[in-house]
Design an enzyme around this catalytic site. Structure first.
Site, PDB file in Angstrom:
ATOM      1  N   HIS A  76      13.381 -17.978 -12.128  1.00 34.12           N
ATOM      2  CA  HIS A  76      14.598 -18.792 -12.109  1.00 34.12           C
ATOM      3  C   HIS A  76      14.749 -19.418 -10.732  1.00 34.12           C
ATOM      4  O   HIS A  76      14.711 -18.725  -9.732  1.00 34.12           O
ATOM      5  CB  HIS A  76      15.825 -17.943 -12.432  1.00 34.12           C
ATOM      6  CG  HIS A  76      15.984 -17.672 -13.895  1.00 34.12           C
ATOM      7  ND1 HIS A  76      17.155 -17.285 -14.467  1.00 34.12           N
ATOM      8  CD2 HIS A  76      15.087 -17.757 -14.910  1.00 34.12           C
ATOM      9  CE1 HIS A  76      16.995 -17.132 -15.771  1.00 34.12           C
ATOM     10  NE2 HIS A  76      15.740 -17.404 -16.058  1.00 34.12           N
ATOM     11  N   TYR A 203      27.385 -17.077 -13.563  1.00 35.56           N
ATOM     12  CA  TYR A 203      28.409 -16.173 -13.031  1.00 35.56           C
ATOM     13  C   TYR A 203      29.746 -16.891 -13.234  1.00 35.56           C
ATOM     14  O   TYR A 203      30.012 -17.884 -12.554  1.00 35.56           O
ATOM     15  CB  TYR A 203      28.181 -15.912 -11.536  1.00 35.56           C
ATOM     16  CG  TYR A 203      27.013 -14.997 -11.237  1.00 35.56           C
ATOM     17  CD1 TYR A 203      25.709 -15.477 -11.147  1.00 35.56           C
ATOM     18  CD2 TYR A 203      27.222 -13.629 -11.026  1.00 35.56           C
ATOM     19  CE1 TYR A 203      24.646 -14.629 -10.867  1.00 35.56           C
ATOM     20  CE2 TYR A 203      26.155 -12.771 -10.743  1.00 35.56           C
ATOM     21  CZ  TYR A 203      24.880 -13.275 -10.668  1.00 35.56           C
ATOM     22  OH  TYR A 203      23.831 -12.424 -10.385  1.00 35.56           O
ATOM     23  N   PRO A 293      27.025  -3.997  -9.159  1.00 31.83           N
ATOM     24  CA  PRO A 293      25.907  -4.767  -9.703  1.00 31.83           C
ATOM     25  C   PRO A 293      25.942  -6.280  -9.418  1.00 31.83           C
ATOM     26  O   PRO A 293      24.900  -6.928  -9.490  1.00 31.83           O
ATOM     27  CB  PRO A 293      26.001  -4.510 -11.212  1.00 31.83           C
ATOM     28  CG  PRO A 293      27.410  -4.106 -11.455  1.00 31.83           C
ATOM     29  CD  PRO A 293      27.856  -3.396 -10.220  1.00 31.83           C
ATOM     30  N   LYS A 297      21.426  -6.463  -6.547  1.00 36.44           N
ATOM     31  CA  LYS A 297      20.685  -5.983  -5.377  1.00 36.44           C
ATOM     32  C   LYS A 297      20.079  -4.590  -5.527  1.00 36.44           C
ATOM     33  O   LYS A 297      19.161  -4.225  -4.795  1.00 36.44           O
ATOM     34  CB  LYS A 297      21.612  -5.978  -4.142  1.00 36.44           C
ATOM     35  CG  LYS A 297      21.861  -7.337  -3.558  1.00 36.44           C
ATOM     36  CD  LYS A 297      20.611  -7.903  -2.898  1.00 36.44           C
ATOM     37  CE  LYS A 297      20.606  -9.392  -2.927  1.00 36.44           C
ATOM     38  NZ  LYS A 297      19.491 -10.042  -3.558  1.00 36.44           N
ATOM     39  N   TYR A 383      20.752 -13.960  -2.152  1.00 31.67           N
ATOM     40  CA  TYR A 383      20.370 -13.737  -3.554  1.00 31.67           C
ATOM     41  C   TYR A 383      18.856 -13.628  -3.699  1.00 31.67           C
ATOM     42  O   TYR A 383      18.337 -12.717  -4.348  1.00 31.67           O
ATOM     43  CB  TYR A 383      20.931 -14.858  -4.446  1.00 31.67           C
ATOM     44  CG  TYR A 383      21.085 -14.449  -5.883  1.00 31.67           C
ATOM     45  CD1 TYR A 383      19.977 -14.269  -6.690  1.00 31.67           C
ATOM     46  CD2 TYR A 383      22.333 -14.200  -6.436  1.00 31.67           C
ATOM     47  CE1 TYR A 383      20.102 -13.858  -8.008  1.00 31.67           C
ATOM     48  CE2 TYR A 383      22.476 -13.793  -7.757  1.00 31.67           C
ATOM     49  CZ  TYR A 383      21.357 -13.625  -8.531  1.00 31.67           C
ATOM     50  OH  TYR A 383      21.486 -13.209  -9.830  1.00 31.67           O
TER      51      TYR A 383
HETATM   52  C1  DHB Z   1      21.781  -8.954 -14.195  1.00 29.17           C
HETATM   53  C2  DHB Z   1      22.584  -8.013 -13.597  1.00 29.17           C
HETATM   54  C3  DHB Z   1      23.283  -8.351 -12.480  1.00 29.17           C
HETATM   55  O1  DHB Z   1      24.077  -7.453 -11.878  1.00 29.17           O
HETATM   56  C4  DHB Z   1      23.232  -9.628 -11.942  1.00 29.17           C
HETATM   57  O2  DHB Z   1      23.957  -9.918 -10.846  1.00 29.17           O
HETATM   58  C5  DHB Z   1      22.417 -10.549 -12.535  1.00 29.17           C
HETATM   59  C6  DHB Z   1      21.693 -10.211 -13.673  1.00 29.17           C
HETATM   60  C7  DHB Z   1      21.012  -8.593 -15.409  1.00 29.17           C
HETATM   61  O3  DHB Z   1      21.109  -7.454 -15.867  1.00 29.17           O
HETATM   62  O4  DHB Z   1      20.319  -9.452 -15.959  1.00 29.17           O
END
Ligand code: DHB
Length: 402
Positions: A76, A203, A293, A297, A383
């Site tokens: 991506h 997001y 999450p 990271k 990121y």
């Molecule tokens: C996923 C989980 C995340 O916490 C995130 O920021 C982006 C993707 C995932 O599980 O695909």
């Protein structure tokens, strides 16, 4: 009593990567894991990560562990932020030094690491539960229960605790401090046989709460909803989840419901243990630190610890230099705190708080980010990974043998 150079407790991404790298240098390694191979490879009951930073992808590829990830993972080159009813795309290569991320489920990576380790002729002691660590100061000895119920011991020159967020070994560091933060939200996560909301992650900030639209493949969606911490899964039948996901995507995209493959709730928290070592014992991965999450990271941080420890053990055994092992905690904490900062930033930027003043500040920040290439660069470079990409801790500067 059997002896090894490095005893690794836990066969998650961090423990397995370290085992691969050390065994590749000819060191005697033992991996003990309380769960069965089937449990680790499926782990259907827990939310698992899915995003590899640029540097994590590079480390795995350079170590010869990335074949399936490169073939089946999804590269991506950006993500979307959704707010005020519009999509804003962050173009990672343009905002960084040409870097991108890889969407590849943690279970798949763990399957690869297990299979390749066994194919190389090494052993993983599944269903061997470590119940104690003795003689830490002199000759660290792991006490474990075998699948047959016997209690046995393994003497190690060093022990590495990679035993996850519920770590038993964490308590082995006398005087360790645990810095923690909890957030007043949880994530309700689903994995579904359904087309992802978009070709890249979204997001979405919405007055009703944050939602994240991710994927595992072009036909498997991975979506999350911000919910209160005390929410109950029983109160979320499938139809309600899809309806809520679509409400939070209003005006920017829509998702088509499909059969759910799993559904789970995860509270959000941050935690850092310091120091991450004592004598001949080292902690890594979720055993040593937890991030919320948002921003994906956690797994990357665990892989980064593994590379640091690999380099430190290599210096110790090949150059007789104990310096990098002694400096493990301060080295690791640099990337740990950077990831804590970014995960906290993403969490507070995107989740809707109860306090209207906090929410006003949050929205001002988000709108500024939508317009400012400077703020976008901060987000993008964190990121794709500041530490694993070599600009921060520089873990990739020394070549990793494949
Ligand atoms: C996923 C989980 C995340 O916490 C995130 O920021 C982006 C993707 C995932 O599980 O695909």
């Amino acid at each position: 009593m059997p002896r090894v150079q490095v005893g690794i407790v836990g066969a998650g991404p961090a423990g397995l990567l370290l085992a691969h790298l050390l065994a590749g240098e000819g060191l005697e390694v033992a991996v003990l894991e309380a769960r069965s191979r089937e449990y680790l490879e499926q782990s259907p009951h827990r939310i698992r990560a899915g995003v590899l930073e640029w540097g994590s992808k590079e480390i795995l590829a350079q170590a010869g562990l990335g074949q399936r990830m490169l073939a089946q993972g999804l590269e991506h080159r950006g993500v979307y932020l959704a707010f005020d009813g519009a999509l804003h795309r962050l173009d990672f290569p343009a905002l960084t030094e040409g870097q991108s991320i890889w969407v590849y489920g943690q279970q798949y990576l763990v399957q690869d690491l297990i299979r390749l380790y066994l194919e190389k002729g090494h052993t993983i002691h599944f269903e061997h539960e470590v119940v104690g660590l003795e003689a830490l100061e002199a000759e660290p000895t792991l006490v474990y229960r075998t699948p047959q119920g016997a209690t046995e011991r393994l003497v190690c020159e060093f022990v590495v605790g990679a035993d996850g967020s519920h770590s038993l070994l964490r308590s082995q560091i006398p005087g360790a401090q645990v810095h923690q933060k909890t957030y007043p939200f949880a994530w309700l996560g689903i994995l579904a046989q359904a087309r992802p909301a978009a070709e890249e992650l979204i997001y979405a900030s919405h007055p009703r709460g944050f939602a994240l639209f991710s994927m595992r493949s072009p036909s498997i969606a991975r979506n999350y909803l911000q919910v209160p911490v005390d929410e109950r899964l029983e109160d979320w039948p499938d139809a309600r989840i899809w309806e809520e996901l679509n409400r939070r995507l209003e005006g920017v995209a829509q998702v088509e419901p499909g059969p759910l493959l799993e559904k789970s709730l995860t509270p959000l928290r941050s935690m850092v243990v310091t120091p991450m070592q004592h004598g001949r014992f080292f902690l890594m991965g979720d055993a040593a630190h937890i991030v919320p999450p948002t921003g994906a990271k956690g797994m990357n941080l665990a892989l980064c610890d593994a590379v640091l420890l690999y380099r430190a053990f290599k210096a110790y055994y090949q150059q007789k230099d104990p310096g990098p092992l002694e400096a493990y905690t301060p080295e690791a904490l640099r990337h740990v705190w950077q990831a804590e900062l970014f995960s906290y930033f993403m969490t507070t930027l995107l989740h809707t708080p109860a306090d209207p003043f906090d929410d006003g500040l949050r929205q001002a920040h988000l709108r500024h980010l939508g317009q400012s290439p400077h703020l976008q660069r901060f987000l993008a470079e964190n990121y794709v990974g500041l530490h694993t990409s070599g600009r921060y801790v520089g873990v990739l500067r020394a070549p990793v043998r494949g």
